[in-house]
Scaffold this active site. Sequence first.
Site, mmCIF file in Angstrom:
data_model
loop_
_atom_site.group_PDB
_atom_site.id
_atom_site.type_symbol
_atom_site.label_atom_id
_atom_site.label_comp_id
_atom_site.label_asym_id
_atom_site.label_seq_id
_atom_site.Cartn_x
_atom_site.Cartn_y
_atom_site.Cartn_z
ATOM 1 N N GLU A 187 0.923 -1.052 0.124
ATOM 2 C CA GLU A 187 0.051 0.119 0.073
ATOM 3 C C GLU A 187 0.715 1.121 0.060
ATOM 4 O OE1 GLU A 187 -2.708 -0.164 3.260
ATOM 5 O OE2 GLU A 187 -4.366 -1.318 1.917
ATOM 6 N N GLU A 256 -6.888 -7.667 -0.335
ATOM 7 C CA GLU A 256 -7.480 -7.657 0.972
ATOM 8 C C GLU A 256 -8.920 -6.906 0.838
ATOM 9 O OE1 GLU A 256 -5.229 -5.022 3.828
ATOM 10 O OE2 GLU A 256 -3.322 -5.821 2.973
#
Length: 857
Positions: A187, A256
């Site tokens: 991320e 995710e």
Amino acid sequence: MKRCHHLCRLLPLWLSLVILSFSHSSYGDNVTYDHRALVINGVRRVLISGSIHYPRSTPEMWPDLIQKAKDGGLDVVETYVFWNLHEPVQGQYDFEGRKDIVKFVKTVAEAGLYVHLRIGPYVCAEWNYGGFPLWLHFIPGIKFRTDNEPFKTEMQRFTAKIVDMMKQENLYASQGGPIILSQIENEYGNIDSAYGAAAQRYIQWSASMALSLDTGVPWVMCQQSDAPDPIINTCNGFYCDQFSPNSNNKPKMWTENWSGWFLSFGGSAPYRPPQDLAFAVARFFQRGGTFQNYYMYQGGTNFGRTTGGPFIATSYDYDAPIDEYGLLNQPKWGHLRDLHKVIKKCEPALIATDPAYTSLGQNLEAHVYKTSSGACAAFLANINTQDATVKFNGKTYQLPGWSVSILPDCKNVVYNTAQINSQETTSEMRYLSSISEGTNQPLSRLSSSGWSYIKEPVGISKADAFTRKGLVEQINTTADASDYLWYSISFNITMGEPWLISGEQTLLHVESLGHVLRAFVNGYYIGGAMGSADSTKISLSKLIILDKGKNTIDLLSATVGLQNYGAFFDLSGAGVTGPVTLSANGVTFDLSPYVWTYQIGLKGEDMSLFDDSDDSASLWLSDSTLPTNVPLVWYKTQFQAPAGNDPVAIDFTGMGKGEAWINGQSIGRFWPTYTAPLSGCSDSCNYKGAYSSSKCLKKCGKPSQQLYHVPRSFLKEGANTMVLFEEEGGDPTKISFATRHTGSLCAHVSEMHPAPVNFEVYPELAVSKQKLGPMVHVTCPGPDQLINEVKFASFGTPQGTCGSYSHGKCSSTNALSVVQQACVGMNSCSVPVSTKAFGDPCRGVTKSLAIEATCSS
Ligand code: GAL
């Protein structure tokens, strides 16, 4: 499985089974990708993945968790790699026990599943310091996660070390192993703007560094829209149906899908309704996705001091499909298992083509995957919160609000995300009353005569204490060797200074960055304060009385997990920043710039009081004056493990804050006194409408975490030792042991629901559909358990939730006896939801069957 056996033309089903169970062949799998999907040995695959982090459970638990993941329809198990676990000291590696990542990967392979290895090595993950070892911070000139030579050198060294380990064990799919995918970074795209132009260079470097390691399988970067080719950029979030990768040659992947959310000390417990989670998954596959990972599939426990922070709780249950203790979280697990089955039925169509979209009305969407060879799968979505009736291919369909119906043959609805067929189970803790070792005391309330103690000295007591002018930043000082740093200052009152008056009230004021502060004046505890997950800062103001002559102020500052997220998270500090002032008679005196004495950690930590060894045996006092409700005490007792194999927990009610060890192994920080806010919770949360981490909360006003998991493998036969360090003040005689069980089995299925997916045999869909309607199906969790009681059964319009069902206006008279007949004495049973079985208690009304049953223990 390099070449197709001639049988594959005759027996496609047989072949797909063979592919699944022998895919990790010694020849190796060729894993690539294209626009639609990951491609394994030339075949595009729809893959369902779930996160299970190896150090958040125990090697003894792994096989069962992985089997439950497989039974739940997973193809892939995802885990991060936790650098700070494996290299606690630079150059010294540790891969033992819970850290045995090779064993974990092999365990997944033995179950016939694939692995996605997210090396990071920055992982976030609510893990201490985002997974970075603290020594990294002290390398001269280092800057984390940017174009910085010292950082890149270390990141490359560790990443290569892990890749090499996997290669040596032949664990990459290219070598015949289970690893089909790897992740580099994590991320970074969410925060990279803070790193300026260097960010771009760092991502380019990370990509080529990863590729140079030559794993033979694809790499991904999540939340990185500029991920360089051939690295696949993937999506993280509660919904990812709107995501598209940065190249038409890359598949749409979701690394995710947050199945719930994490718990913080001082926060309420988040949960995510299964209908919404299933909706998000179905929407993703509806709109072209082919790889989806639940974060978490089993969350587990943050043992020791591994939690991130600040204030991440010890439990990492996450409301995941498998709970912290390894039991199924139902109906979430079952509802998703059904969904996975249906998605797999659609796989031939899904991998063949892009979906064709047609609008069925406002916020009503149909996506159809249709192949030239006749495969067809359709997804019909209602994104409104109200129910809708739609026309699709000339037929009429009822679409409940906020739901997706899946039609694996483009005709029949086999699954709807809002209609749960799966059983629900309640979990209960049984408090124990067995006998604790030697003392004949009930284990549930360990008696004080069973406890011994050592008082941790207030203030400076270790030889390695040191002095500095002014106040120091905590993490740079302790290097996280301990949660604790003592700040101590002494001064004399001789001349009756106006701001230092003995015998009169003086205001002590302390400013701290957190996370927790406890203040002592002349050895007495005068109070404490703590920050919260939202703001770590602390301001403590207390009226104190100083003595004539020497006075000492001791401030104990404690961290509760180091920051794991955000730009420059590694630099967010902790500890007493000052000013530290004394005020009286309108005059304020600032102690901050003077010379302070510092002590890193506790004396008891240096002496390893938590260890099972006998080195400190003579120091433990077991007189009748067991100190309770006073800060800074080490407690120790012996106990017998609860009988049986059910998961074990300790209820820490009665204690304040600290850490607990069982036979020398830390089960984590306990903090039952930090309670959730009084408001913001809902008993039942409406799954309709977009979910967010604060939408569905439980436990308002209650301790954020009261129960703490003790893995069975930490316990032994005979005497077990428990050591507690209590920082705030508590009474260890109040703590209890409990074991975790499945309580009731419940199910509530309407006539409108599709038939259970597991009974229906594709491609004879139409035929079986006529035979089978909706059904209630319940199974006892253990293979040897039998249904011993049907507590409730109602066919008609029953209401309420599991544990509190009630009959509605309409209810058939024979429901209880029909269900008893079918279920009592069985390990599992199925009952059709139809008037054939129950008669029709109210014509023209949509009816449902609700049952609650219990199993023998
Ligand atoms: C993501 C991150 C994960 C985890 C998650 C929240 O942003 O990639 O590691 O921290 O959030 O549970």
